[in-house]
Design an enzyme around this catalytic site. Structure first.
Site, PDB file in Angstrom:
ATOM      1  N   ASP A   1       0.873  -1.164   0.000  1.00 42.49           N
ATOM      2  CA  ASP A   1       0.000   0.000   0.000  1.00 42.49           C
ATOM      3  C   ASP A   1       0.911   1.215   0.000  1.00 42.49           C
ATOM      4  O   ASP A   1       1.621   1.479   0.967  1.00 42.49           O
ATOM      5  CB  ASP A   1      -0.862  -0.056   1.274  1.00 42.49           C
ATOM      6  CG  ASP A   1      -1.823   1.108   1.404  1.00 42.49           C
ATOM      7  OD1 ASP A   1      -1.636   2.127   0.702  1.00 42.49           O
ATOM      8  OD2 ASP A   1      -2.749   0.999   2.216  1.00 42.49           O
TER       9      ASP A   1
ATOM     10  N   TYR B   1       0.182  -0.640  15.035  1.00 46.28           N
ATOM     11  CA  TYR B   1      -0.669  -0.798  13.848  1.00 46.28           C
ATOM     12  C   TYR B   1      -0.355   0.265  12.803  1.00 46.28           C
ATOM     13  O   TYR B   1      -0.345   1.447  13.087  1.00 46.28           O
ATOM     14  CB  TYR B   1      -2.143  -0.689  14.233  1.00 46.28           C
ATOM     15  CG  TYR B   1      -3.072  -0.888  13.053  1.00 46.28           C
ATOM     16  CD1 TYR B   1      -3.057  -2.085  12.354  1.00 46.28           C
ATOM     17  CD2 TYR B   1      -3.941   0.108  12.638  1.00 46.28           C
ATOM     18  CE1 TYR B   1      -3.902  -2.290  11.272  1.00 46.28           C
ATOM     19  CE2 TYR B   1      -4.791  -0.085  11.555  1.00 46.28           C
ATOM     20  CZ  TYR B   1      -4.763  -1.284  10.882  1.00 46.28           C
ATOM     21  OH  TYR B   1      -5.606  -1.480   9.819  1.00 46.28           O
TER      22      TYR B   1
ATOM     23  N   LYS C   1      -3.306  -3.200   7.626  1.00 43.60           N
ATOM     24  CA  LYS C   1      -3.475  -4.640   7.733  1.00 43.60           C
ATOM     25  C   LYS C   1      -2.430  -5.349   6.871  1.00 43.60           C
ATOM     26  O   LYS C   1      -1.885  -4.768   5.941  1.00 43.60           O
ATOM     27  CB  LYS C   1      -4.901  -4.985   7.285  1.00 43.60           C
ATOM     28  CG  LYS C   1      -5.462  -6.214   7.960  1.00 43.60           C
ATOM     29  CD  LYS C   1      -5.423  -6.154   9.465  1.00 43.60           C
ATOM     30  CE  LYS C   1      -5.506  -7.548  10.076  1.00 43.60           C
ATOM     31  NZ  LYS C   1      -5.253  -7.547  11.507  1.00 43.60           N
TER      32      LYS C   1
HETATM   33  P1  13P Z   1      -5.239  -1.042   4.773  1.00 43.73           P
HETATM   34  O1  13P Z   1      -4.333  -1.922   5.573  1.00 43.73           O
HETATM   35  O2  13P Z   1      -5.786  -1.722   3.573  1.00 43.73           O
HETATM   36  O3  13P Z   1      -4.552   0.246   4.415  1.00 43.73           O
HETATM   37  O4  13P Z   1      -6.521  -0.692   5.650  1.00 43.73           O
HETATM   38  C1  13P Z   1      -6.331   0.010   6.820  1.00 43.73           C
HETATM   39  C2  13P Z   1      -7.596   0.232   7.589  1.00 43.73           C
HETATM   40  O5  13P Z   1      -7.527   0.281   8.793  1.00 43.73           O
HETATM   41  C3  13P Z   1      -8.869   0.402   6.875  1.00 43.73           C
HETATM   42  O6  13P Z   1      -9.964   0.613   7.749  1.00 43.73           O
HETATM   43 MG    MG Z   2      -4.291   1.717   3.257  1.00 44.30          MG
HETATM   44 MG    MG Z   3      -4.649  -2.582   2.020  1.00 42.22          MG
END
Ligand code: 13P
Ligand code: MG
Ligand code: MG
Ligand code: 13P
Length: 365
Positions: A11, A230, A233
């Site tokens: 990302d 965090y 994800k």
């Molecule tokens: P990503 O990991 O896809 O960037 O999503 C993060 C998130 O917390 C979306 O609610």
């Molecule tokens: Mg993201």
């Molecule tokens: Mg993502």
């Protein structure tokens, strides 16, 4: 000919929140791959799933090749620069380390790689998922490679009937790669015992017991273990060679119709159904639901065919309706119980701060 498939996903920033990358970002990534990749790689395919850009490369330099990994790192950096100029959300989100140190593993991007002797006909699949975790592939892999109830190919094909060797990683362990090897069908119950815990045990690879050939390579990155907090994800990528000694393409795809509940929905803190979507799909409802796309390829001498979208078929429209219903059903119960992750897996600190603050107000009667 011996070739290597390298699939790397990150990302680097997205439009309107965590929805999808911009055209300009993708163009910057592609420009880097095509210019700097000349003479280094054989072929490439560029795609995205939700807000994650996926680069697939073919080459003959083996796995963990420094120059190949650097190429993808530079491409994501170029995408990040564009993301910054466009004000995209989470610019460079998954590029957690400041500098490239020889290998993309452990720096943030999700990596799946395999080297093999090309078969005369070589079909394979690339799965990319968003708003979920590497263990999201555990159940579909178990059903396709170990359960004859879901895949009668395991009893139809003598080669598949020899079973498979699963290598499973404990992704909670951060001192090194803690792995275990289990074979099917003998170790099925032990395998199920591990694979039920998608947050901790992740299938890293699967090999044929008929000829030792590799079928599956799945990323095992946990961003939290890299960043200590965090940052997004661990949206996973996976390569699967199919047919002959391996399950057929349709046998690998079929378990995705379950749309099983996985973690990673909204803020990485909720549980939602894994919806099989068309390539280059965005996310929407409640930053989700968790999605997975699959591109099918054939390859000869490292040259890729065009990508075919494996979930772009009327059957999967019906499956998507089912996933939407399952997403609605679990969202109806808001923060309650199974709708959210347990306290130890929660990706934000708000709840533990509140619990800490309430600690002194408890009385023991
Ligand atoms: P990503 O990991 O896809 O960037 O999503 C993060 C998130 O917390 C979306 O609610
Ligand atoms: Mg993201
Ligand atoms: Mg993502
Ligand atoms: P074909 O007979 O069309 O090659 O199909 C074999 C197969 O693997 C079907 O799942």
């Amino acid at each position: 000919m011996k070739i290597t498939l390298t699939a790397i996903k990150a990302d680097a920033g997205s439009i309107g929140g965590h929805i999808c990358p911009s055209e300009q970002l993708l163009a910057a990534v592609e420009d880097t791959i095509s210019r700097q990749g000349r003479g280094l790689i054989i072929d490439y395919s560029l795609n995205y799933t939700g807000d994650d850009v996926a680069i697939l490369l073919t080459h003959d330099r083996g796995i963990d090749n420094e120059r190949v990994h650097r190429l993808t790192w530079d491409a994501f950096l170029a995408g990040t620069e564009v993301a910054k100029t466009q004000g995209l959300y989470g610019a460079g989100q998954d590029l957690l380390k400041d500098a490239f140190s020889g290998n993309t593993r452990g720096l943030g991007p999700a990596v799946a790689e395999m080297e093999f002797e090309e078969r005369p006909n070589e079909p394979f699949l690339m799965f990319t998922a968003d708003k979920t975790e590497p263990g999201a592939y555990n159940l579909p892999l178990f059903l396709a490679f170990a359960d004859p109830m879901h895949n009668a190919g395991l009893i139809l094909s003598p080669a598949a009937g020899k079973g498979y060797l699963f290598t499973v990683m404990d992704v909670d362990y951060s001192e090194g790669d803690r792995v275990i090897e289990l074979v099917t069908p003998e170790n099925m119950y032990d395998l199920a015992t591990l694979l039920r815990d998608n947050g901790r045990f992740v299938v890293e690879s699967i090999h044929s017991r008929h000829d030792g050939g590799i079928s599956v390579s799945c990323c095992t990155t946990r961003l939290r273990n890299i960043a200590g907090k965090y940052v997004g994800k661990d949206d996973p990528i996976m390569l699967v060679r199919t047919q002959k000694n391996f399950p057929a393409t349709g046998e690998v795809l079929a378990p995705f119709e379950i749309c099983h509940y996985v973690s990673g929905f909204m803020r990485g803190s909720h549980v939602g159904p894994l919806m099989p979507v068309k390539a280059r799909s965005s996310v929407s409802f409640f930053d989700g639901p968790p999605i997975v796309s699959c591109l099918a390829f054939s390859v000869r001498n490292g040259i890729l065919t065009e990508a075919v979208d494996a979930f772009d078929h009327p059957y999967w429209d019906w499956v998507r309706e089912k996933a939407a219903q399952k997403a609605h059903d679990i969202r109806e119960q808001g923060f309650s119980g199974a709708a959210m992750l347990g306290i130890h897996d929660l990706e934000y600190v708000g709840i533990s701060h509140r619990l800490d603050a309430l600690e002194d107000d408890f009385i023991v009667r």
